[in-house]
Motif scaffolding. Structure first.
Motif, PDB file in Angstrom:
ATOM      1  N   VAL A  39       3.927   3.083   7.231  1.00  0.00           N
ATOM      2  CA  VAL A  39       4.459   1.847   8.120  1.00  0.00           C
ATOM      3  C   VAL A  39       5.508   2.300   9.011  1.00  0.00           C
ATOM      4  N   VAL A  40       5.063   2.224  10.405  1.00  0.00           N
ATOM      5  CA  VAL A  40       5.964   2.668  11.270  1.00  0.00           C
ATOM      6  C   VAL A  40       6.541   1.360  12.298  1.00  0.00           C
ATOM      7  N   ARG A  41       7.417   1.699  13.118  1.00  0.00           N
ATOM      8  CA  ARG A  41       8.141   0.964  13.900  1.00  0.00           C
ATOM      9  C   ARG A  41       7.263   0.371  15.207  1.00  0.00           C
ATOM     10  N   GLY A  42       7.276  -0.695  15.502  1.00  0.00           N
ATOM     11  CA  GLY A  42       6.419  -1.220  16.782  1.00  0.00           C
ATOM     12  C   GLY A  42       7.677  -1.496  17.874  1.00  0.00           C
ATOM     13  N   PHE A  43       7.261  -2.725  18.477  1.00  0.00           N
ATOM     14  CA  PHE A  43       8.195  -3.042  19.481  1.00  0.00           C
ATOM     15  C   PHE A  43       9.202  -4.271  18.843  1.00  0.00           C
ATOM     16  N   GLY A  44       9.075  -4.470  17.571  1.00  0.00           N
ATOM     17  CA  GLY A  44      10.069  -5.326  17.003  1.00  0.00           C
ATOM     18  C   GLY A  44       9.982  -6.726  17.615  1.00  0.00           C
ATOM     19  N   ARG A  45       8.614  -7.169  17.860  1.00  0.00           N
ATOM     20  CA  ARG A  45       8.558  -8.693  18.384  1.00  0.00           C
ATOM     21  C   ARG A  45       8.001  -9.486  17.334  1.00  0.00           C
ATOM     22  N   GLY A  46       7.307  -8.620  16.357  1.00  0.00           N
ATOM     23  CA  GLY A  46       6.584  -9.769  15.084  1.00  0.00           C
ATOM     24  C   GLY A  46       7.465 -10.714  14.631  1.00  0.00           C
ATOM     25  N   SER A  47       8.679 -10.153  14.158  1.00  0.00           N
ATOM     26  CA  SER A  47       9.550 -10.962  13.521  1.00  0.00           C
ATOM     27  C   SER A  47      10.483 -11.777  14.453  1.00  0.00           C
ATOM     28  N   LYS A  48      10.991 -11.226  15.465  1.00  0.00           N
ATOM     29  CA  LYS A  48      11.890 -11.714  16.346  1.00  0.00           C
ATOM     30  C   LYS A  48      11.385 -12.740  17.042  1.00  0.00           C
ATOM     31  N   GLU A  49       9.990 -12.341  17.717  1.00  0.00           N
ATOM     32  CA  GLU A  49       9.595 -13.555  18.871  1.00  0.00           C
ATOM     33  C   GLU A  49       8.834 -14.471  18.263  1.00  0.00           C
ATOM     34  N   LEU A  50       7.834 -13.958  17.233  1.00  0.00           N
ATOM     35  CA  LEU A  50       6.661 -14.516  16.785  1.00  0.00           C
ATOM     36  C   LEU A  50       7.183 -15.230  15.481  1.00  0.00           C
ATOM     37  N   GLY A  51       7.958 -14.733  15.158  1.00  0.00           N
ATOM     38  CA  GLY A  51       8.305 -15.220  13.443  1.00  0.00           C
ATOM     39  C   GLY A  51       7.348 -14.729  12.256  1.00  0.00           C
ATOM     40  N   GLY A 128     -13.406  -8.902   7.072  1.00  0.00           N
ATOM     41  CA  GLY A 128     -14.117  -9.693   7.941  1.00  0.00           C
ATOM     42  C   GLY A 128     -13.363  -9.969   9.269  1.00  0.00           C
ATOM     43  N   TYR A 129     -14.190 -10.590  10.341  1.00  0.00           N
ATOM     44  CA  TYR A 129     -13.643 -10.860  11.747  1.00  0.00           C
ATOM     45  C   TYR A 129     -13.599 -11.837  12.064  1.00  0.00           C
ATOM     46  N   ILE A 130     -12.435 -12.334  12.603  1.00  0.00           N
ATOM     47  CA  ILE A 130     -12.124 -13.762  13.245  1.00  0.00           C
ATOM     48  C   ILE A 130     -12.620 -13.942  14.565  1.00  0.00           C
ATOM     49  N   ARG A 131     -11.942 -13.107  15.671  1.00  0.00           N
ATOM     50  CA  ARG A 131     -12.062 -13.320  16.968  1.00  0.00           C
ATOM     51  C   ARG A 131     -11.460 -12.165  17.752  1.00  0.00           C
ATOM     52  N   PRO A 132     -11.737 -12.293  19.176  1.00  0.00           N
ATOM     53  CA  PRO A 132     -11.320 -11.178  19.841  1.00  0.00           C
ATOM     54  C   PRO A 132      -9.782 -11.604  20.237  1.00  0.00           C
ATOM     55  N   GLU A 133      -9.055 -10.734  20.760  1.00  0.00           N
ATOM     56  CA  GLU A 133      -7.757 -10.765  21.212  1.00  0.00           C
ATOM     57  C   GLU A 133      -7.777 -11.454  22.467  1.00  0.00           C
ATOM     58  N   LYS A 134      -6.581 -12.303  22.658  1.00  0.00           N
ATOM     59  CA  LYS A 134      -6.505 -13.219  23.988  1.00  0.00           C
ATOM     60  C   LYS A 134      -5.181 -13.090  24.892  1.00  0.00           C
ATOM     61  N   SER A 135      -5.206 -13.234  26.017  1.00  0.00           N
ATOM     62  CA  SER A 135      -4.003 -13.499  26.601  1.00  0.00           C
ATOM     63  C   SER A 135      -3.584 -14.880  26.598  1.00  0.00           C
ATOM     64  N   PHE A 136      -2.603 -15.549  26.126  1.00  0.00           N
ATOM     65  CA  PHE A 136      -2.210 -16.665  26.130  1.00  0.00           C
ATOM     66  C   PHE A 136      -1.192 -17.238  27.255  1.00  0.00           C
ATOM     67  N   ASN A 137      -1.461 -18.540  27.655  1.00  0.00           N
ATOM     68  CA  ASN A 137      -0.408 -18.988  28.742  1.00  0.00           C
ATOM     69  C   ASN A 137       0.980 -19.146  28.154  1.00  0.00           C
ATOM     70  N   SER A 138       1.043 -18.986  27.005  1.00  0.00           N
ATOM     71  CA  SER A 138       2.669 -19.413  26.396  1.00  0.00           C
ATOM     72  C   SER A 138       2.905 -18.710  25.153  1.00  0.00           C
ATOM     73  N   ASP A 140       4.043 -20.008  22.588  1.00  0.00           N
ATOM     74  CA  ASP A 140       3.824 -20.828  21.463  1.00  0.00           C
ATOM     75  C   ASP A 140       2.265 -20.912  21.105  1.00  0.00           C
ATOM     76  N   SER A 141       1.501 -21.002  22.221  1.00  0.00           N
ATOM     77  CA  SER A 141      -0.044 -20.872  22.037  1.00  0.00           C
ATOM     78  C   SER A 141      -0.427 -19.564  21.416  1.00  0.00           C
ATOM     79  N   LEU A 142       0.177 -18.451  21.538  1.00  0.00           N
ATOM     80  CA  LEU A 142      -0.125 -17.370  20.712  1.00  0.00           C
ATOM     81  C   LEU A 142       0.385 -17.489  19.304  1.00  0.00           C
ATOM     82  N   ILE A 143       1.471 -18.105  19.073  1.00  0.00           N
ATOM     83  CA  ILE A 143       1.993 -18.172  17.629  1.00  0.00           C
ATOM     84  C   ILE A 143       0.996 -19.196  16.775  1.00  0.00           C
ATOM     85  N   SER A 144       0.502 -20.288  17.771  1.00  0.00           N
ATOM     86  CA  SER A 144      -0.417 -21.264  16.846  1.00  0.00           C
ATOM     87  C   SER A 144      -1.694 -20.627  16.612  1.00  0.00           C
TER      88      SER A 144
END
Ligand SMILES: Cc1cc2nc3c(=O)[nH]c(=O)nc-3n(C[C@H](O)[C@H](O)[C@H](O)COP(=O)(O)O)c2cc1C
Ligand SMILES: Nc1ncnc2c1ncn2[C@@H]1O[C@H](COP(=O)(O)OP(=O)(O)O)[C@@H](O)[C@H]1O
Ligand SMILES: [Mg+2]
Length: 181
Positions: A39-51, A128-138, A140-144
């Protein structure tokens, strides 16, 4: 869609008898996919920005993914340092919302950990596969969307054909042999 492969997965019990609308042949043909790395470091957004923290794999693991493996959101089973197997969601790609330049492979384990586990070995089986990655407008939409992915993964992993992979011997070994080679 390659129905021969779908049938062979069904016969091996790796696909549910009904087809999910999000079946994707380029994703399915490599599943189940076994993968292990530090496990390596990324941008640190997962916990801080997205929870929603994501354990990131190093570049060499991402580079060893099959080139035709569809990018997007997957689900499966994961284990940190051989200590308990948990349900996971995995994001593979360029995080279009953030416009990453480098491809990443990130795993959120659906389990509360008391501490970070950077430097530990993470083993995953993507089933299993769920969906493609998307760019969201906000944000909150990414988190949901991520929370919906987690709920979807939890449900699908309870199906007997997926559930039994949590007991795969892969999680009891340190072998570097994965995906038959
Ligand atoms: C289940 C799941 C779904 C995701 N879906 C998307 C997505 O559709 N679009 C996107 O840009 N990023 C998506 N991501 C990736 C997040 O943007 C990424 O995990 C976050 O930026 C944390 O990055 P970091 O580990 O570098 O901090 C998803 C992550 C997870 C775990
Ligand atoms: N349930 C979890 N799933 C994934 N990582 C977790 C979890 N709980 C704690 N962590 C820790 O959080 C880190 C990921 O957080 P994140 O904000 O995405 O940082 P980074 O950008 O460095 O990947 C993981 O490397 C791990 O050490
Ligand atoms: Mg992360």
């Amino acid at each position: 869609m390659c129905w021969g492969l779908v049938r062979s997965f069904r016969l091996r019990g790796l696909l549910p008898s009904r087809c999910f609308s999000c079946c994707d042949s380029a994703a399915m043909k490599h599943l189940p996919y076994f993968c292990r790395g530090e496990v390596v470091r990324g941008f640190g957004r997962g916990s801080k920005e997205l929870g929603i923290p994501t354990a990131n794999f190093p570049e060499h693991v991402v580079d060893s993914l099959p080139l035709d493996l569809t990018t997007g959101i997957y689900y499966g089973w994961g284990c940190v340092a051989n200590e308990g197997v948990h349900k996971i969601v995995v994001s593979i790609g360029w995080n279009p919302y953030y416009k990453n330049v480098k491809k990443s492979m990130e795993t959120h384990l659906i389990h509360p950990f008391k501490e970070d586990f950077y430097g530990e070995m993470l083993s995953v089986i993507i089933v299993g596969y769920i969906r493609p990655e998307k760019s969201f407008n906000s944000l909150d939409s990414l988190i949901s969307a991520i929370h919906s992915d987690i709920e979807e993964a939890k449900k699908r992993l309870d199906l007997p054909e997926f559930n039994r992979l949590k007991d795969d011997n892969f999680f009891n070994t340190h072998s570097q042999i994965m995906n038959g080679h």
